[in-house]
Write a protein that holds these residues in place. Structure first.
Motif, mmCIF file in Angstrom:
data_model
loop_
_atom_site.group_PDB
_atom_site.id
_atom_site.type_symbol
_atom_site.label_atom_id
_atom_site.label_comp_id
_atom_site.label_asym_id
_atom_site.label_seq_id
_atom_site.Cartn_x
_atom_site.Cartn_y
_atom_site.Cartn_z
ATOM 1 N N SER A 14 0.842 -1.185 0.000
ATOM 2 C CA SER A 14 0.000 0.000 0.000
ATOM 3 C C SER A 14 0.884 1.243 0.000
ATOM 4 O O SER A 14 1.999 1.216 0.507
ATOM 5 C CB SER A 14 -0.918 0.013 1.228
ATOM 6 N N PRO A 15 0.400 2.340 -0.587
ATOM 7 C CA PRO A 15 1.193 3.559 -0.667
ATOM 8 C C PRO A 15 1.312 4.220 0.695
ATOM 9 O O PRO A 15 0.505 3.972 1.585
ATOM 10 C CB PRO A 15 0.389 4.441 -1.626
ATOM 11 N N PRO A 16 2.322 5.055 0.865
ATOM 12 C CA PRO A 16 2.434 5.798 2.115
ATOM 13 C C PRO A 16 1.185 6.634 2.328
ATOM 14 O O PRO A 16 0.636 7.188 1.384
ATOM 15 C CB PRO A 16 3.654 6.692 1.899
ATOM 16 N N THR A 17 0.730 6.719 3.558
ATOM 17 C CA THR A 17 -0.501 7.448 3.831
ATOM 18 C C THR A 17 -0.244 8.797 4.487
ATOM 19 O O THR A 17 -1.171 9.541 4.729
ATOM 20 C CB THR A 17 -1.415 6.625 4.755
ATOM 21 N N THR A 18 0.998 9.110 4.776
ATOM 22 C CA THR A 18 1.296 10.385 5.412
ATOM 23 C C THR A 18 1.724 11.397 4.375
ATOM 24 O O THR A 18 2.374 11.061 3.392
ATOM 25 C CB THR A 18 2.407 10.237 6.466
ATOM 26 N N THR A 19 1.340 12.639 4.593
ATOM 27 C CA THR A 19 1.754 13.740 3.742
ATOM 28 C C THR A 19 2.789 14.537 4.517
ATOM 29 O O THR A 19 2.591 14.821 5.692
ATOM 30 C CB THR A 19 0.552 14.647 3.398
ATOM 31 N N PRO A 20 3.908 14.878 3.882
ATOM 32 C CA PRO A 20 4.945 15.607 4.598
ATOM 33 C C PRO A 20 4.439 16.946 5.114
ATOM 34 O O PRO A 20 3.609 17.589 4.485
ATOM 35 C CB PRO A 20 6.030 15.829 3.547
ATOM 36 N N ALA A 21 4.945 17.342 6.252
ATOM 37 C CA ALA A 21 4.600 18.652 6.815
ATOM 38 C C ALA A 21 5.212 19.734 5.928
ATOM 39 O O ALA A 21 6.271 19.527 5.345
ATOM 40 C CB ALA A 21 5.144 18.763 8.234
ATOM 41 N N PRO A 22 4.553 20.892 5.809
ATOM 42 C CA PRO A 22 5.040 21.952 4.929
ATOM 43 C C PRO A 22 6.485 22.363 5.214
ATOM 44 O O PRO A 22 7.228 22.680 4.306
ATOM 45 C CB PRO A 22 4.078 23.107 5.191
ATOM 46 N N GLU A 23 6.894 22.340 6.473
ATOM 47 C CA GLU A 23 8.251 22.774 6.787
ATOM 48 C C GLU A 23 9.317 21.810 6.263
ATOM 49 O O GLU A 23 10.481 22.131 6.244
ATOM 50 C CB GLU A 23 8.432 23.001 8.295
ATOM 51 N N GLN A 24 8.908 20.639 5.815
ATOM 52 C CA GLN A 24 9.867 19.699 5.259
ATOM 53 C C GLN A 24 10.233 20.046 3.822
ATOM 54 O O GLN A 24 11.162 19.482 3.291
ATOM 55 C CB GLN A 24 9.305 18.269 5.306
ATOM 56 N N GLY A 25 9.525 20.954 3.201
ATOM 57 C CA GLY A 25 9.826 21.333 1.834
ATOM 58 C C GLY A 25 9.263 20.345 0.834
ATOM 59 O O GLY A 25 8.468 19.475 1.148
ATOM 60 N N THR A 26 9.714 20.492 -0.402
ATOM 61 C CA THR A 26 9.255 19.646 -1.493
ATOM 62 C C THR A 26 9.710 18.205 -1.281
ATOM 63 O O THR A 26 10.850 17.962 -0.905
ATOM 64 C CB THR A 26 9.806 20.178 -2.823
ATOM 65 N N VAL A 94 6.089 9.512 -10.807
ATOM 66 C CA VAL A 94 6.771 10.416 -9.891
ATOM 67 C C VAL A 94 5.738 11.426 -9.417
ATOM 68 O O VAL A 94 5.143 12.141 -10.229
ATOM 69 C CB VAL A 94 7.951 11.139 -10.584
ATOM 70 N N ILE A 95 5.510 11.448 -8.111
ATOM 71 C CA ILE A 95 4.573 12.404 -7.517
ATOM 72 C C ILE A 95 5.394 13.417 -6.745
ATOM 73 O O ILE A 95 6.174 13.057 -5.855
ATOM 74 C CB ILE A 95 3.573 11.707 -6.580
ATOM 75 N N VAL A 96 5.221 14.682 -7.096
ATOM 76 C CA VAL A 96 5.950 15.749 -6.425
ATOM 77 C C VAL A 96 4.964 16.530 -5.569
ATOM 78 O O VAL A 96 3.927 16.978 -6.055
ATOM 79 C CB VAL A 96 6.623 16.704 -7.440
ATOM 80 N N ARG A 97 5.283 16.636 -4.320
ATOM 81 C CA ARG A 97 4.493 17.447 -3.387
ATOM 82 C C ARG A 97 5.344 18.684 -3.095
ATOM 83 O O ARG A 97 6.265 18.637 -2.285
ATOM 84 C CB ARG A 97 4.158 16.653 -2.134
ATOM 85 N N TRP A 98 5.051 19.757 -3.846
ATOM 86 C CA TRP A 98 5.819 20.998 -3.748
ATOM 87 C C TRP A 98 5.610 21.639 -2.385
ATOM 88 O O TRP A 98 4.559 21.475 -1.764
ATOM 89 C CB TRP A 98 5.421 21.960 -4.869
ATOM 90 N N ASP A 99 6.586 22.407 -1.956
ATOM 91 C CA ASP A 99 6.497 23.040 -0.644
ATOM 92 C C ASP A 99 5.391 24.096 -0.559
ATOM 93 O O ASP A 99 5.008 24.502 0.522
ATOM 94 C CB ASP A 99 7.835 23.620 -0.198
ATOM 95 N N ASP A 100 4.811 24.498 -1.705
ATOM 96 C CA ASP A 100 3.700 25.450 -1.685
ATOM 97 C C ASP A 100 2.339 24.750 -1.585
ATOM 98 O O ASP A 100 1.293 25.380 -1.688
ATOM 99 C CB ASP A 100 3.731 26.360 -2.911
ATOM 100 N N GLY A 101 2.345 23.397 -1.425
ATOM 101 C CA GLY A 101 1.100 22.654 -1.263
ATOM 102 C C GLY A 101 0.565 22.032 -2.544
ATOM 103 O O GLY A 101 -0.371 21.248 -2.509
ATOM 104 N N GLN A 102 1.145 22.384 -3.681
ATOM 105 C CA GLN A 102 0.704 21.823 -4.957
ATOM 106 C C GLN A 102 1.259 20.408 -5.131
ATOM 107 O O GLN A 102 2.331 20.089 -4.620
ATOM 108 C CB GLN A 102 1.186 22.703 -6.114
ATOM 109 N N THR A 103 0.522 19.600 -5.877
ATOM 110 C CA THR A 103 0.961 18.244 -6.207
ATOM 111 C C THR A 103 1.004 18.109 -7.718
ATOM 112 O O THR A 103 0.091 18.540 -8.408
ATOM 113 C CB THR A 103 -0.010 17.193 -5.612
#
Length: 136
Positions: A14-26, A94-103
């Motif tokens: 199963s895929p990771p279910t956590t989303t990085p905190a904004p302070e972690q950056g992209t 490749v899924i990028v979770r940018w530090d501005d909240g965009q995916t």
């Protein structure tokens, strides 16, 4: 003849279910999707992608800024992610979770299949692709 990397990619059902905190950056999530029963080329697709990540982005991988998961697209536990990405065969996403909240989602699969018979060429082209798309 191309040899497989000595370290195999981690496998997950199963895929990771956590989303990085904004302070972690992209953050960058690389997924290898595969069938339950894989042919040699399908296995190499995942192994070479993982090899590229640990070879060129080992520090980022260790820090969790880049992750790699191998997911069985036939497993019901992965159905939500498979449907969201429209996975239909052995592939790399490749899924990028940018530090501005965009995916943003990238699918370099077709390009990568071109180099499946040459591990070095695969790694260089995947690295170049990531650098171009993600400004790494």
């Amino acid at each position: 003849t191309t040899s497989a990397p000595t370290t195999l990619p981690p496998t997950t059902t199963s895929p990771p279910t956590t989303t990085p905190a904004p302070e972690q950056g992209t953050t960058i999530e690389v997924y290898h999707f595969h069938a339950t029963h894989q042919c040699t080329s399908c296995k190499l697709l995942g192994e070479y992608a993982y090899y590229t990540i640990i070879t060129y982005y080992g520090d980022e991988y260790e820090e969790g800024k880049i992750t790699f998961s191998s997911c069985d697209y036939e497993d019901d536990e992965n159905s939500e992610l498979v449907e969201w990405l429209n996975v239909y065969g052995s592939s790399i996403f490749v899924i990028v979770r940018w530090d501005d909240g965009q995916t943003e989602v990238f699918n370099p699969t077709n390009m990568l299949w071109t180099y499946i018979s040459n591990k070095s060429a695969f790694a260089v082209h995947f690295k170049d692709y990531l650098e171009e798309k993600l400004c790494l």
